[in-house]
Scaffold this active site. Sequence first.
Site, PDB file in Angstrom:
ATOM      1  N   CYS A  50      -1.344   3.769  11.059  1.00  0.00           N
ATOM      2  CA  CYS A  50      -1.220   5.035  11.783  1.00  0.00           C
ATOM      3  C   CYS A  50      -2.456   5.233  12.657  1.00  0.00           C
ATOM      4  O   CYS A  50      -3.020   6.318  12.742  1.00  0.00           O
ATOM      5  CB  CYS A  50      -1.024   6.210  10.826  1.00  0.00           C
ATOM      6  SG  CYS A  50      -2.305   6.375   9.564  1.00  0.00           S
ATOM      7  N   ALA A  94       0.879  -1.184   0.000  1.00  0.00           N
ATOM      8  CA  ALA A  94       0.000   0.000   0.000  1.00  0.00           C
ATOM      9  C   ALA A  94       0.906   1.220   0.000  1.00  0.00           C
ATOM     10  O   ALA A  94       1.189   1.805   1.042  1.00  0.00           O
ATOM     11  CB  ALA A  94      -0.925  -0.018   1.214  1.00  0.00           C
ATOM     12  N   ALA A  95       1.365   1.625  -1.180  1.00  0.00           N
ATOM     13  CA  ALA A  95       2.585   2.419  -1.291  1.00  0.00           C
ATOM     14  C   ALA A  95       2.424   3.933  -1.269  1.00  0.00           C
ATOM     15  O   ALA A  95       3.335   4.641  -0.838  1.00  0.00           O
ATOM     16  CB  ALA A  95       3.336   2.024  -2.565  1.00  0.00           C
ATOM     17  N   GLU A 133      -0.485   0.369  -5.270  1.00  0.00           N
ATOM     18  CA  GLU A 133      -1.424   1.347  -4.703  1.00  0.00           C
ATOM     19  C   GLU A 133      -2.814   1.097  -5.285  1.00  0.00           C
ATOM     20  O   GLU A 133      -2.986   1.084  -6.504  1.00  0.00           O
ATOM     21  CB  GLU A 133      -0.976   2.775  -4.996  1.00  0.00           C
ATOM     22  CG  GLU A 133      -1.921   3.839  -4.499  1.00  0.00           C
ATOM     23  CD  GLU A 133      -2.290   3.690  -3.031  1.00  0.00           C
ATOM     24  OE1 GLU A 133      -3.484   3.835  -2.717  1.00  0.00           O
ATOM     25  OE2 GLU A 133      -1.386   3.425  -2.202  1.00  0.00           O
TER      26      GLU A 133
END
EC number: 2.1.1.178
Length: 476
Positions: free
Chosen positions: A247, A125-126, A149
């Site tokens: 995150c 997931a770039a 992506e």
Amino acid sequence: MHDNTYLPDHFLHHIAAIMPAHLSMDEFVASCRRPLRRSIRVNTLKISVSDFVMQMQPLGWQFDAVPWCETGFWLTRADESVPLGNTAEHLSGLFYIQEASSMLPVTALFASDQVKRDGMLLDAAAAPGSKTTQIAALMNNQGMLVANEYSSSRLKVLSANIQRCGVTNVGMTHFDAKVFGQWLPETFDAILLDAPCSGEGTVRKDEDALRNWSIESIDEIAAVQQGLLESAFHALKPGGVLVYSTCTLSQQENQAVCQSLLEKFGDALTLDSLADLFPNAEQACTPEGYLHVWPQIFDSEGFFVARLRKHHSVPNTMFKPGKLGKFPFSPLPAKEAEPMLREIEANFGVVPPGQLFGRNDEIWLFPHLFGQVQGKLRFDRIGIKLAETFKKGYRLTHEWALAYGDKATQGVVELDSANAREFMMGRDVWPEQEAGTGEMIVRYQGHTLGMGKWVGSRVKNALPRELVRDNNLFGA
């Protein structure tokens, strides 16, 4: 202070229930309302850390080392008249603006002695490219890195950052990352899955990040994450390393997702403890060995990192080869490739490594390991576009210059600051050095700005129009 940061009560109650006993909710809330410290990562594909610091300190840049990334720094600047992203050093790819916590997953991946830096790696997931370019730098552009992506709207910025940073070993793909376990079982030596998540750790840079937060949405995201992680596990070679990161802060998206995989595949994989990843890492380490970074611990974004090792194969019920269209490239015949490479070496003193492929009037430089995945995966972009061909020859591209211009030993024009400003504004320049002929690499302080062409004593500007800036990029 971000007084407008949206921290709903139901979110705070949820966090209070999982906050470690030694941490304070008051400090958590205060941290969430503080602006993030600006941080950057030096791009060692272009410049060493010591040279970058030496170059920028006279301009009033002050560096505070990020303890978990040798190339990462918190940054303060005496002169902020030029936005950091518009500085010449940023446009030349000498550094990447990257939040400090987001440097952790790649550090964890490469801290493992099992990762082959010249192997086949996957960033599942770039976008926007911070971790892709960090991985490529640690690989030193060796091997091959598949940068995937899913979001089509983010592909352009991913490609731009890869080019800006001089990355040459990447193949870009555009899929739901669940396909890798289906199409490419046991293909990758190491995988990073920085999974899509609820973003609970990002409120310091986005005060509305939690505007639509709910427990129900977390559960939905966690189900997606479990599917992605299982697929990544199947795509990993036995003996390989898989880093899972987010995150966000909720255990449903972090520990629970990893625990589900560990329970499903038993002794086929184990979890590494990250307690010794960097000095004081134990402050953020859970009893199981996960890194669960709360924003108040290191004055950073919230983040989660897990490192898993695959020990042996397991039955893969996912396997289903993908349907691919016709591959649009053909290997460049040796009678065309060899003279071109000899001419590039004669003109610039550098030989670009890799395999040359052609498509229409374009010549591309592919990573050496491309053959391992050729015919198994459809790529949006592979390697770099080296040149465009014409009836009477070829013209090297801007991305070739960004990738190899700093290594050139001849065919170079070094500009002073006044001419460099003019060049970055898209204007032709008249350097003081003796005029030459043909194409040349244009540099400032030893680092590439782009390509130019001698026209008499004038350097004709070949900077792509989208990179032209109408203001000063060099500060005071």
